[in-house]
Scaffold this motif. Structure first.
Motif, short mmCIF file in Angstrom:
data_model
loop_
_atom_site.label_atom_id
_atom_site.label_comp_id
_atom_site.label_asym_id
_atom_site.label_seq_id
_atom_site.Cartn_x
_atom_site.Cartn_y
_atom_site.Cartn_z
N GLU A 199 32.07 36.10 34.14
CA GLU A 199 32.54 34.72 34.04
C GLU A 199 33.78 34.63 33.15
O GLU A 199 34.09 35.54 32.38
CB GLU A 199 31.43 33.84 33.46
CG GLU A 199 30.19 33.75 34.36
CD GLU A 199 29.12 32.86 33.76
OE1 GLU A 199 29.31 32.41 32.62
OE2 GLU A 199 28.11 32.62 34.44
N ASN A 200 34.49 33.51 33.30
CA ASN A 200 35.62 33.17 32.43
C ASN A 200 36.78 34.17 32.51
O ASN A 200 37.42 34.49 31.50
CB ASN A 200 35.16 33.02 30.98
CG ASN A 200 34.10 31.95 30.82
OD1 ASN A 200 34.19 30.87 31.41
ND2 ASN A 200 33.07 32.25 30.04
N LEU A 201 37.02 34.68 33.71
CA LEU A 201 38.16 35.57 33.91
C LEU A 201 39.34 34.75 34.44
O LEU A 201 39.15 33.74 35.12
CB LEU A 201 37.81 36.68 34.90
CG LEU A 201 36.69 37.63 34.44
CD1 LEU A 201 36.40 38.66 35.52
CD2 LEU A 201 37.08 38.33 33.14
N PRO A 202 40.57 35.15 34.16
CA PRO A 202 41.74 34.34 34.51
C PRO A 202 42.25 34.50 35.93
O PRO A 202 43.33 34.01 36.25
CB PRO A 202 42.79 34.82 33.50
CG PRO A 202 42.46 36.26 33.28
CD PRO A 202 40.96 36.33 33.35
N TYR A 203 41.50 35.15 36.79
CA TYR A 203 41.98 35.40 38.15
C TYR A 203 41.78 34.19 39.05
O TYR A 203 40.73 33.54 39.01
CB TYR A 203 41.24 36.58 38.78
CG TYR A 203 41.21 37.83 37.93
CD1 TYR A 203 42.38 38.43 37.48
CD2 TYR A 203 39.99 38.42 37.59
CE1 TYR A 203 42.35 39.59 36.71
CE2 TYR A 203 39.94 39.57 36.82
CZ TYR A 203 41.12 40.15 36.39
OH TYR A 203 41.08 41.29 35.62
N LYS A 204 42.77 33.93 39.89
CA LYS A 204 42.66 32.85 40.86
C LYS A 204 42.17 33.35 42.22
O LYS A 204 41.76 32.54 43.07
CB LYS A 204 44.01 32.16 41.04
CG LYS A 204 44.56 31.51 39.79
CD LYS A 204 45.88 30.79 40.10
CE LYS A 204 46.47 30.13 38.86
NZ LYS A 204 46.91 31.12 37.85
N SER A 205 42.21 34.67 42.45
CA SER A 205 41.84 35.22 43.75
C SER A 205 41.51 36.71 43.61
O SER A 205 41.90 37.34 42.62
CB SER A 205 42.99 35.06 44.75
OG SER A 205 44.08 35.89 44.36
N PRO A 206 40.81 37.27 44.60
CA PRO A 206 40.55 38.72 44.57
C PRO A 206 41.85 39.54 44.56
O PRO A 206 41.88 40.64 44.01
CB PRO A 206 39.76 38.96 45.86
CG PRO A 206 39.10 37.66 46.15
CD PRO A 206 40.09 36.62 45.71
N TYR A 207 42.92 39.00 45.15
CA TYR A 207 44.19 39.73 45.17
C TYR A 207 44.72 39.93 43.74
O TYR A 207 45.29 40.97 43.42
CB TYR A 207 45.21 38.99 46.01
CG TYR A 207 46.48 39.79 46.28
CD1 TYR A 207 46.46 40.92 47.09
CD2 TYR A 207 47.70 39.39 45.72
CE1 TYR A 207 47.61 41.65 47.34
CE2 TYR A 207 48.85 40.12 45.97
CZ TYR A 207 48.81 41.26 46.78
OH TYR A 207 49.95 41.98 47.02
N GLU A 208 44.51 38.94 42.88
CA GLU A 208 44.94 39.08 41.48
C GLU A 208 44.11 40.15 40.76
O GLU A 208 44.62 40.85 39.88
CB GLU A 208 44.85 37.74 40.75
CG GLU A 208 45.90 36.74 41.21
CD GLU A 208 46.02 35.55 40.27
OE1 GLU A 208 45.13 35.39 39.39
OE2 GLU A 208 47.00 34.79 40.40
#
Length: 345
Positions: A199-208
């Motif tokens: 949880e609480n990771l800064p990714y917006k998508s799996p690509y990031e």
């Protein structure tokens, strides 16, 4: 007169039966005895579309079989002639003709391997594909955009899209089929791992995640360090600090990189220079394996904000700039022989 005729017929029948029994014995003995090979055949190619008679002729010519008629009779009795599979086969000298036919029918062909190396770029992967004499070459002369279209990729940049691992394949597999397989493996890994991310990771998508994993992959040669490296970068993102990672600078320099980063290179803006841009670069910078993806989705976020290469592939982690600068003096300004700041990949 009839008695003599009867006796003559009986003798002929017995002779015929005896001959048939002898032939049957010879047939069984040959089909169940080891092939007459002095050494195993490491690579025997059954070409696609080759007739069964043509195969028998070639096997006899190569000295693999000496009684093609027996083999043909056995194949006809068991309806095997049209079930032979094309491929590359290892023929052991202890095989019997029956076992050899079974091998061809099952398609027990020689397995080769191809490794997409963690940290390699797409340019390096293409070169490795082109240098592989087991693969059918179909991608030569095609642009990266054409390759992405052929594999059905939705992305417009090929970097990092192929899961770094070892793939088993048979001779004649095309380079395109291998890339399709690797692309699908990466998609499946990302989808599964994204669903179980911390949880609480800064990714917006799996690509990031893939972008971060590629940076982690290029930063360390020590598998156990990957979650900690990822934790440093994520903590920087969380506090609004730039990533400031050398591998992104090197990737952005392209062919201008000659083995050394100068101060002016760190200051020169590119789309990938994380000393001059905020957040992640626009695409991955290398191929990644499962461990780097897992590290990026399950990072060890502690107090460390900095790390410096010790020179052996590992890193010293620091929580303050003062401590980091001291580590830089200790490990980089007093470089020892065989110093390495980044993994050798």
């Amino acid at each position: 007169m009839l008695k003599k005729l009867f006796l003559s017929l009986l003798v002929l029948i017995l002779i015929g039966a005896g001959a048939a029994a002898f032939a049957w014995q010879q047939f069984n003995q040959y089909m169940t005895s080891p092939l007459a090979l002095e050494e195993p055949i490491e690579s025997y190619i059954v070409e696609r579309g080759r007739s069964f008679n043509g195969l028998l002729q070639d096997l006899e010519k190569q000295g693999v079989i000496s009684q093609p008629l027996f083999v043909k009779v056995y194949a006809r009795m068991n309806q095997l002639g049209n079930k032979i599979k094309a491929g590359e086969y290892y023929i052991d000298k202890d095989l019997t003709p029956i076992a050899l036919l079974d091998k061809f029918v099952v398609g027990d062909s020689v397995q080769h391997s191809f490794t997409i190396v963690e940290g390699h770029t797409f340019k390096q992967v293409k070169q490795a594909l082109a240098n592989n004499d087991v693969l059918e070459q179909t991608l030569q002369g095609k642009s990266d955009a054409e390759i992405l279209k052929l594999i059905g990729a939705k992305e417009n940049h090929p970097e990092g899209l192929f899961l770094a691992e070892t793939y088993q394949l048979v001779r004649g597999t095309s380079d395109l089929d291998l890339l399709k397989r690797s692309y699908k493996a990466l998609e499946a890994e990302l989808e599964q791992s994204w669903a179980a991310k911390a949880e609480n990771l800064p990714y917006k998508s799996p690509y990031e995640v893939l972008i971060m994993a590629s940076i982690v992959e290029k930063e360390t040669a020590v598998p156990a360090e990957r979650p900690k490296i990822a934790g440093v970068f994520i903590k920087r993102m969380q506090i609004g600090m730039r990533l400031q990672t050398d591998p992104t600078v090197i990737y952005g320099m392209g062919d201008d990189y000659k083995g050394n980063i100068r101060r002016k290179d760190l200051r020169k803006p590119t789309a990938y220079n994380t000393y001059t841009i905020d957040g992640l670069p626009p695409t991955p910078i290398a191929m990644v394996g499962r461990d780097a993806i897992q590290a990026s989705l399950h990072p060890e976020i502690g107090r460390a904000l900095y790390f410096v290469a010790r020179g052996d592939g590992s890193h010293y982690f620091s929580s303050s700039l003062k401590e980091h600068n001291r580590a830089v003096r200790d490990y980089q300004l007093r470089r020892k022989e065989a110093y390495r700041s980044t993994p050798e990949k």
